[in-house]
Design a protein around this motif. Structure first.
Motif, PDB file in Angstrom:
ATOM      1  N   TRP C 355       0.825  -1.210   0.000  1.00  0.00           N
ATOM      2  CA  TRP C 355       0.000   0.000   0.000  1.00  0.00           C
ATOM      3  C   TRP C 355       0.858   1.258   0.000  1.00  0.00           C
ATOM      4  O   TRP C 355       0.560   2.227  -0.707  1.00  0.00           O
ATOM      5  CB  TRP C 355      -0.926   0.024   1.224  1.00  0.00           C
ATOM      6  N   THR C 356       1.922   1.229   0.815  1.00  0.00           N
ATOM      7  CA  THR C 356       2.789   2.408   0.853  1.00  0.00           C
ATOM      8  C   THR C 356       3.445   2.622  -0.507  1.00  0.00           C
ATOM      9  O   THR C 356       3.543   3.750  -0.994  1.00  0.00           O
ATOM     10  CB  THR C 356       3.856   2.239   1.944  1.00  0.00           C
ATOM     11  N   LEU C 357       3.863   1.550  -1.151  1.00  0.00           N
ATOM     12  CA  LEU C 357       4.499   1.704  -2.454  1.00  0.00           C
ATOM     13  C   LEU C 357       3.487   2.079  -3.534  1.00  0.00           C
ATOM     14  O   LEU C 357       3.860   2.586  -4.585  1.00  0.00           O
ATOM     15  CB  LEU C 357       5.245   0.420  -2.824  1.00  0.00           C
ATOM     16  N   THR C 358       2.195   1.826  -3.278  1.00  0.00           N
ATOM     17  CA  THR C 358       1.170   2.335  -4.206  1.00  0.00           C
ATOM     18  C   THR C 358       1.163   3.862  -4.169  1.00  0.00           C
ATOM     19  O   THR C 358       1.022   4.526  -5.194  1.00  0.00           O
ATOM     20  CB  THR C 358      -0.209   1.791  -3.836  1.00  0.00           C
ATOM     21  N   LEU C 359       1.304   4.411  -2.923  1.00  0.00           N
ATOM     22  CA  LEU C 359       1.330   5.863  -2.793  1.00  0.00           C
ATOM     23  C   LEU C 359       2.580   6.450  -3.437  1.00  0.00           C
ATOM     24  O   LEU C 359       2.552   7.564  -3.987  1.00  0.00           O
ATOM     25  CB  LEU C 359       1.326   6.255  -1.312  1.00  0.00           C
ATOM     26  N   TRP C 360       3.662   5.686  -3.355  1.00  0.00           N
ATOM     27  CA  TRP C 360       4.954   6.198  -3.795  1.00  0.00           C
ATOM     28  C   TRP C 360       4.936   6.492  -5.299  1.00  0.00           C
ATOM     29  O   TRP C 360       4.636   5.641  -6.096  1.00  0.00           O
ATOM     30  CB  TRP C 360       6.021   5.146  -3.492  1.00  0.00           C
ATOM     31  N   GLY C 361       5.309   7.711  -5.642  1.00  0.00           N
ATOM     32  CA  GLY C 361       5.361   8.058  -7.072  1.00  0.00           C
ATOM     33  C   GLY C 361       4.009   8.299  -7.686  1.00  0.00           C
ATOM     34  O   GLY C 361       3.887   8.412  -8.912  1.00  0.00           O
ATOM     35  N   GLY C 362       3.002   8.417  -6.872  1.00  0.00           N
ATOM     36  CA  GLY C 362       1.669   8.605  -7.419  1.00  0.00           C
ATOM     37  C   GLY C 362       1.297  10.064  -7.513  1.00  0.00           C
ATOM     38  O   GLY C 362       2.123  10.949  -7.367  1.00  0.00           O
ATOM     39  N   LYS C 363       0.013  10.304  -7.802  1.00  0.00           N
ATOM     40  CA  LYS C 363      -0.514  11.659  -7.881  1.00  0.00           C
ATOM     41  C   LYS C 363      -1.666  11.682  -6.887  1.00  0.00           C
ATOM     42  O   LYS C 363      -2.803  11.405  -7.219  1.00  0.00           O
ATOM     43  CB  LYS C 363      -0.989  11.887  -9.323  1.00  0.00           C
ATOM     44  N   LEU C 364      -1.335  12.031  -5.604  1.00  0.00           N
ATOM     45  CA  LEU C 364      -2.272  11.776  -4.509  1.00  0.00           C
ATOM     46  C   LEU C 364      -3.321  12.863  -4.355  1.00  0.00           C
ATOM     47  O   LEU C 364      -2.984  14.038  -4.215  1.00  0.00           O
ATOM     48  CB  LEU C 364      -1.509  11.643  -3.183  1.00  0.00           C
ATOM     49  N   ARG C 365      -4.603  12.438  -4.389  1.00  0.00           N
ATOM     50  CA  ARG C 365      -5.693  13.370  -4.106  1.00  0.00           C
ATOM     51  C   ARG C 365      -6.293  13.023  -2.751  1.00  0.00           C
ATOM     52  O   ARG C 365      -6.664  11.872  -2.520  1.00  0.00           O
ATOM     53  CB  ARG C 365      -6.786  13.237  -5.174  1.00  0.00           C
ATOM     54  N   PHE C 366      -6.370  14.025  -1.877  1.00  0.00           N
ATOM     55  CA  PHE C 366      -6.771  13.705  -0.506  1.00  0.00           C
ATOM     56  C   PHE C 366      -8.253  13.944  -0.270  1.00  0.00           C
ATOM     57  O   PHE C 366      -8.651  14.863   0.427  1.00  0.00           O
ATOM     58  CB  PHE C 366      -5.920  14.504   0.485  1.00  0.00           C
ATOM     59  N   THR C 367      -9.050  13.065  -0.859  1.00  0.00           N
ATOM     60  CA  THR C 367     -10.477  13.106  -0.555  1.00  0.00           C
ATOM     61  C   THR C 367     -10.700  12.434   0.799  1.00  0.00           C
ATOM     62  O   THR C 367      -9.796  11.869   1.388  1.00  0.00           O
ATOM     63  CB  THR C 367     -11.245  12.315  -1.614  1.00  0.00           C
ATOM     64  N   ALA C 368     -11.945  12.513   1.270  1.00  0.00           N
ATOM     65  CA  ALA C 368     -12.243  11.907   2.569  1.00  0.00           C
ATOM     66  C   ALA C 368     -11.957  10.411   2.551  1.00  0.00           C
ATOM     67  O   ALA C 368     -11.404   9.853   3.500  1.00  0.00           O
ATOM     68  CB  ALA C 368     -13.702  12.173   2.951  1.00  0.00           C
TER      69      ALA C 368
END
Lengths: 399, 373, 664
Positions: C355-368
């Motif tokens: 899961w952490t590596l999914t976030l890594w290098g991504g384009k994170l949108r912080f919805t609820a």
């Protein structure tokens, strides 16, 4: 990260660390991280590095997530590379924790077997849990001065530096014997005998609690293990082996003995107590109590708690004195027992007046159909204040 | 489908039943009220059935397609069974209760079937539709009842046969009949082209055969050794002395023998009895046993002959003045076998005249003392 | 266009239609309505059932939460007087029972029921009536268990109900009977649901969707169903033994008859340990959908996440006795289970990494929804690490039955399972109801819950390590230690935290109500999602897909919207969700075959509480209930899954057959 952010982060983590380290109670009597005996030390030596490793891993994961949140937030960049995974990395991240845990596993394995050793036992005590108090039966062990069996309850007395084996069982439901300073816990299961080894480095009063839910007054089922120097222990044994002496005639205590014979001896045994005709008064709790036993009160005042060790026999001042004593003086103070000046009159009288009001128990005579009319706990005897005065006087002689 | 009148009475039935349940649960001494509420439920149930049957007494409302009044009656056996049932009820009052109950069941069954059949025949003028209606209402009742009755007869009959013949004959019959059923069933499954009358004939013949042999076996009664066992209470007593019981000792062992954490293990070896307490390394002749607490010991026979361990647990007063020894014991344990024995000693050793002991009957001079603090 | 195919007349030969009157006075006509309360009571539609599961679970979440707040109020002061010892014991037993069996499991079932068919491109589950039966059983069982509050006291033996304390002598009130029998009923629901979903997933996937192209949520729910299938029978046995001991005088746990009380513990924990994986894996599945969508990258290491989920499903059977390290098992068993418990930490850790590596290098949108998903990663890690400290058996003999354990399981259950479910709410609300939950309120909801949760359960680590046992109706100053930060202080902090947590949950309810009242509709694909359930209308039509899609990729929906330029490696959008849906509608299937509603599931489910009431109070009632049970089972079996022609009122002259109303 900008310098300002760095300072903020440093400040917050510093505050968090100091408050965490200062955030524990001092001298919590049942603290599991203050070992005072060999077995508890073995456990502590194993758990400290494991907690440290866990803490480090936790911090790493937290920092990784925070880093991702900050670095990869949506700033209008194009759709990122749709990486599906990197098998080599993932296999590595599987093997690394496996290796760490394998190491922890080896030490755990050894420790489990170390803690279960019983071949070098030096003393045996049979511990029986019952709703909601503990009974201790010391079998005859002449090499320790115990020439005949001793029965006591609430506070278990052991000599320091001695490998004591508890053989635990229960008379009704599952309880658990736990003195955190001396070892982990072990359940007391009816129909089975479980072993637990305790030994204390220094004299002291070590507090514990029943830690397996056992019904209504589970929270009021406590105990202490008292460690005394070898000489003090011998003195304690000698006292416990003696029968109770009948009080002198025409004293309030003598009248209290009569009240005791009338009411209390149905369940509570006092060794040496004689009925009016001179025969020994033998208690018959098996006829009145569902689980078949009630605490033996022969040397009640040689212990300093009652009611499943949930209330003090010592008043506040004397308790602070005895419980807060250093390991050099605690033996003498404990052996002094509970004197008239130190007796906690309030709580003892409250108990005699109406025990179920003080400690929830199943002792209402109208609601005992499931136990065929037998009590589970001490009932309200409806004693008058007069009777209570007499009883308190008599009980004070049971040193 | 439910007419307004029937809805009301059905609701009243359900409501009084529900109130009755609550009443029984919440009120002490609920008999009177419960009877009253049940009576209301029964009465309104009957009225509900009646109003359902004749649709509140109304002729089919708004029914223009085909007059439901042109009922196409089909033949029915239920009136006959109802009358047989009625006779059975009356006759049973004079003769045997069984007849009464069988008559009552026949009455109930016939009543339900007759009611639903008549009612469905009035639903429309389409015979097939009416039949499917009747089926939808009654099949969920008929299938399980018939299955239960059929299975019940077969099982009951077969069990009477098993109880009447000797043990070995019983095993053979079991295997033969079971294999026959399997064989015939397999043939039926693999050859669906078999004529229906043949299949039905075989099934009916087998059922009748089983029922008949069941009745014959039941009238014969239990086989001899079972009769004797019942009369002499073979399966409920214990022998705790030197006698070698044929029954108690050869039953599947009455208690388990493999269990963990017993309080002590008693071993008989080379004519000597020794004990080992759990957690204590040395071999002793005295064990400490908890007071007023069920605990288990394990008896292990490593000697050269069968032996039983008997525990003397004090005395108890049976009648005025008569005092009886309290004994508990294991079965005769074979060589290299063991058995657990669970017992409770309520009074401490000091309250008993003779000490509590464990002995092997027939073996002199060997005993383990039980010390109860 | 005809949506429901009516049974065709045979061969072309003209058969005169049966002369049924226009209002046949027939018996027990099959329910066919598609709107109104009857359409909910008799529905077999997986989406309606999913919503009903969700509403029921939310109700019991609030009930369990109130029970928890009462516990914390009692423990806010030394020798508290808010609850008596007897009521406190009932309170903590029912809090745990409600949260585990009546909230988390049904809520996971709600998501599973609603989204598994949609995610695999099916129109419903394999056994729709059994699906409905399962829901009504859970509802009936939940009500039955809670009736005990009004009928002499609830169960009070702790949620694991150790024998002999749970036996008739030591628990004389009927509370434990209601608990035992009620859980039998909900257990039936779990078993039927498990069979249903396993058959659905294995048999009804859209063409081209191999198992390794299935979304992770469906995969992990499949593992959960297998766990349920094998674990629920074990607790069924345990509950039968206990109820026979309590109601019919059996001696399974009677020491004087030679029984060993540890039998209950083994049976319960062989169920109980897979049960905790049953509780957490659905939430793992939910965030495995949410994180990729809001990182705009696929899940890192899909095969590893799937296989580690299956590994947890297997190894989870070999660790149960870690709940019994202090129960006197003996060093060999203790050592072996200690090692196996450490082993199971590894596949769980693998997921955190992925899961952490999914976030890594991504384009994170912080919805609820993303807030809750990231919260799960952090909070579950904390809970998991404290779990690793328990796996060291000697250390566990100090920790077990103290508040340290309470802290551990609340971090993994609340910070893990509940946060995952809330992430699912915010993510899937627009698909289920056509409106998006308010994002600002959602973030406030998140922060209050995070702060409340950490304030409540964080200090419990300290309380436990410093010696406060669990299940104590009161604590005393004498054993609270000295200093300002003594055990009393942390108890008070935990109690305040629980109030903050309750306010956080309240914000969610407010958000739901506000959204229901708002008129603003959500777009078809508000989050730019990746999986098949988003390729439908919002909410989906009753038959889900107008045409069953053919699947070519994992994350099929993403690949229909985006294509990668082979030269520049840039992703270009080739279609919007609206275009894809319009294309589907244009090529809709002509004959869509849907199962019909039925009343047998609810009738059969209703007989179960009658039987259990009879077992407690009066055997004749149980027998009557049993008769109705058999009747209902046969009635159900004899009814075809799709209603025959004669059940429908024939159309009036000139009218076409009714269209099914869309789900609203």
């Amino acid at each position: 990260m900008s310098a300002k952010t760095r300072r903020i982060v440093a400040g917050v983590s510093g505050l968090a660390a100091t408050s965490f380290l200062a955030s524990c109670a001092k001298d919590a009597p049942q603290d599991t991280w203050q070992p005072k005996g060999t077995n508890a030390k073995i456990i502590d030596d194993l758990q400290q590095p494991v907690f440290a490793i866990a803490g480090v891993i936790g911090v790493i994961v937290f920092c990784a997530v925070v880093y991702c949140i900050i670095k990869f937030r949506d700033r209008g960049q194009a759709m990122p590379e749709q990486t599906h995974g990197k098998p080599a990395l993932e296999i590595g991240m599987t093997i690394l924790p496996a290796l760490i845990l394998a190491g922890v596993g080896v030490f755990t394995f050894r420790t489990v077997f170390d803690l279960s050793k019983t071949s070098d036992t030096q003393m045996v005590v049979n511990v029986t849990g019952q709703q909601w108090w503990w009974e201790y039966d010391y079998p005859a062990q002449p090499e320790l001065g115990i020439t005949a069996p001793i029965i006591t309850s609430g506070q278990m007395v052991i000599p320091v530096g001695t490998k004591v084996l508890l053989r635990e069982t229960s008379r009704d439901v599952i309880h658990s014997y736990w003195i955190p300073a001396l070892n982990g816990k072990r359940d007391a299961v009816p129909g089975r005998v479980h072993t637990l080894r305790l030994d204390a480095d220094k004299p002291g009063i070590y507090a514990g609690q029943c830690t397996e839910f056992c019904g209504l007054s589970h929270a009021n089922m406590r105990m202490e293990t008292i460690a005394l120097s070898k000489e003090d222990f011998a003195a304690w044994v000698a006292n416990q082996l003696a029968d109770a002496k009948s009080p002198a005639e025409n004293t309030l205590a003598k009248e209290g003995e009569a009240v005791f014979l009338n009411q209390c001896v149905r369940c509570h045994q006092v060794n040496g107590l004689k009925k009016a005709d001179g025969t020994p008064a033998i208690a018959a709790p098996d006829e009145n109590v569902w689980s078949g036993a009630a605490p033996n009160l022969t040397h009640l005042m040689s212990r300093n708690t009652f009611g499943g060790a949930s209330w003090d026999l010592l008043n506040k001042k004397c308790r602070a004195d005895v419980w807060g004593a250093s390991s050099e003086t605690v033996g003498k103070k404990y052996l002094a027992g509970v004197s008239e000046e130190c007796l906690n009159q309030t709580d003892l009288r409250r108990w005699l007046r109406n025990a179920p009001a003080m400690k929830p128990m199943y002792a209402d005579p109208t609601q005992l159909s499931s136990t065929n009319g037998k009590y589970r706990g001490m009932p309200n005897l409806g004693l008058s204040e007069d009777d209570i005065d007499k009883l308190v006087a008599y009980l004070s002689t049971l040193k | 489908m439910f007419t307004p009148g029937s809805k009301f009475f059905l609701g009243l039935t359900g409501f009084s039943l529900a109130v009755c349940v609550l009443y029984i649960a919440l009120v002490d001494n609920a008999t009177g009220g419960a009877v009253a509420l049940l009576s209301i439920a029964a009465a309104s149930g009957v009225v509900a059935g009646l109003s359902l049957f004749n649709r509140d007494g109304e002729v089919a409302v708004g029914d223009t397609a085909a007059p439901a009044g042109a009922e196409q009656l089909s033949s029915s056996m239920w009136p006959l069974i109802a009358s047989v049932g009625f006779v059975g009820v009356v006759a049973g009052l004079i003769t045997h209760p069984i007849v009464f109950f069988l008559g009552l069941i026949a009455l109930l069954a016939a009543g339900t079937e007759w009611l639903v059949q008549s009612w469905s025949e009035g639903a429309s003028s389409d015979k097939a539709y009416n039949a499917s209606l009747r089926g939808r209402m009654l099949h969920p009742l008929e299938f399980p009842v018939l299955a239960l009755v059929g299975l019940g007869i077969i099982i009951l009959s077969f069990s009477r046969v098993m109880l009447a013949v000797s043990r070995d004959a019983g095993a053979i019959i079991f295997i033969v009949v079971g294999s026959a059923v399997l064989f015939v069933g397999a043939i039926f499954a693999l050859k669906p082209s078999l004529k229906k009358t043949l299949v039905v004939g075989i099934c009916v013949a087998s059922a009748v055969g089983i029922a008949a042999s069941g009745i014959a076996a039941a009238s014969n009664g239990l086989r001899d050794d079972l009769v004797k066992a019942k009369k002499e209470h073979h399966f409920s007593h214990k022998e705790c002395g030197e006698e070698e019981g044929e029954h108690f000792d050869h039953l599947a062992e009455g208690t388990i023998s493999m269990r963990s954490n017993p309080i002590a293990t008693i071993e008989l070896r080379d004519g000597k009895l020794t004990a080992r307490e759990l957690g204590v390394d040395k071999v002793t002749q005295t064990i400490t046993f908890p007071r007023s607490n069920d605990a288990t010991i394990i008896f292990r026979n490593k000697d050269e002959r069968e032996a039983r361990l008997t525990a003397y647990l004090g005395t108890k007063a049976v009648q005025d003045g008569v005092v009886e020894e309290v004994l508990n014991c294991t079965q005769m344990i074979g060589i290299d076998h063991e058995q657990a024995l669970t017992f409770k000693i309520a009074k401490p050793s000091m309250a008993s005249e003779k000490p509590y002991t464990l002995t092997v009957p027939g073996l002199e001079g060997q005993s383990i003392e039980i010390m109860v603090p | 266009m005809a949506i429901i195919e009516r049974p065709a007349t045979a061969g072309g030969v003209e058969i005169a239609p049966p002369a049924t009157p226009s209002r046949a006075q027939g018996g027990f006509k099959r329910p066919v309505s598609t709107t109104g309360w009857k359409s909910w009571l008799f529905t077999v539609d997986h989406k309606k059932l999913g919503i009903m599961y969700g509403v029921m679970a939310m109700f019991f979440f609030i009930v369990g939460g109130i029970e928890a707040v009462l516990i914390r109020l009692q423990l806010a002061a030394p020798e508290g007087k808010v609850l008596s010892a007897s009521v406190y014991n009932q309170m903590f037993t029912m809090h745990a029972t409600t949260m585990v069996f009546l909230f988390v499991m049904p809520m996971a079932a709600a998501f599973a029921n609603y989204f598994i068919p949609l995610q695999i491109g099916a129109r419903d589950v394999a056994f729709p009536r059994m699906n409905a039966f399962g829901f009504w059983c859970v509802l009936g069982g939940g009500i039955f268990i809670n009736l005990s509050w009004f009928l002499g006291g609830a169960a009070d033996g702790g949620w694991f109900m150790y024998a002999p304390n749970s036996g008739p002598i030591f628990s004389p009130s009927h509370g434990v009977d209601f608990w035992t029998l009620g859980l039998q009923i909900t257990g039936i629901a779990s078993l039927t649901g498990a069979i249903n979903l396993i058959v659905t997933v294995l048999n009804m996937r859209a063409p081209g969707m191999s198992l390794m192209k299935m979304p992770v949520f469906t995969w992990l729910q499949l593992v959960v169903q297998f766990l349920l299938l094998f674990a629920v029978p074990v607790i069924t046995v345990a509950l039968f033994l206990l109820s026979f001991q309590r109601n019919f005088g059996a001696t399974f746990f009677d020491v004087s008859a030679g029984a060993d009380p540890l039998l209950w513990q083994h049976l319960f924990w062989i169920f109980g340990h897979p049960e905790v994986y049953i509780l957490i894996l659905p939430s793992f599945g939910i965030i495995s959908e949410v994180l990729p969508v809001f990182s705009k990258k696929p899940l890192f290491g899909y095969p590893f996440v799937v296989f580690s989920g299956a590994a947890i499903g297997f190894v989870g059977w070999g660790v149960w006795a870690h709940h019994m390290f202090a129960s006197g098992l003996g060093p060999v068993s203790v050592a072996v289970f200690s090692i196996s418990t450490m082993a199971i930490a590894i596949p769980t850790g693998v997921k955190i990494v992925n899961w952490t590596l999914t976030l890594w290098g991504g384009k994170l949108r912080f919805t609820a929804a993303m807030h809750f998903a990231i919260g799960l990663i952090v909070l579950f890690t904390i809970g998991g690490l404290s779990g690793v400290t328990h796996s060291v058996a000697p250390s566990d003999t100090q920790q077990t039955d103290t508040y340290y354990i309470v802290a551990h399981f609340h971090y993994v259950l609340f910070g893990g399972a509940v946060f995952g479910l809330f992430s699912g709410f915010y993510y899937w609300w627009p698909k289920m109801f056509g409106k998006t939950l308010n994002e600002k309120l959602g973030k406030a909801n998140f922060w209050l819950m995070v702060i409340g949760m950490n304030m409540t359960f964080g200090p419990m680590h300290i309380l436990g390590l410093q010696g406060q046992p669990r299940r104590m109706y009161q604590w005393t100053e004498a054993r609270a230690g000295e200093g300002f930060f003594n055990l009393g202080f942390w108890n008070q902090v935990a109690s305040v935290g629980s109030i903050i947590l309750a306010v956080g949950v309240l914000l969610f309810i407010i958000n739901v109500v506000k959204t229901a009242r708002s008129k603003e509709l959500a777009p078809l694909d508000p989050w730019d999602s990746r999986t098949l359930e988003w390729m439908t209308s919002s909410p989906p039509k009753e038959h889900n897909f107008d045409v069953i899609p053919t699947v070519h990729h994992l994350d099929e929906f993403f690949h229909r919207k985006y294509q990668q330029d082979p030269v520049t490696h840039e992703y270009k959008q080739i279609a919007t969700a609206e275009e894809i849906l319009a294309d589907q509608e244009a090529h809709a299937d002509k004959h869509i075959h849907m199962p019909s509603p039925s009343y047998w599931p609810i009738v059969l489910a209703a007989t179960l509480p009658i039987i259990t009431t009879g077992v407690i109070y009066s055997i004749p009632v149980a027998i009557v209930g049993g008769i109705f049970l058999v009747l209902a089972m046969f009635g159900w079996a004899l009814e075809p899954s799709t209603a025959p022609e004669t059940d429908f009122d024939p159309p009036a002259a000139g009218e076409s057959t009714k269209e099914l109303a869309p789900l609203v």
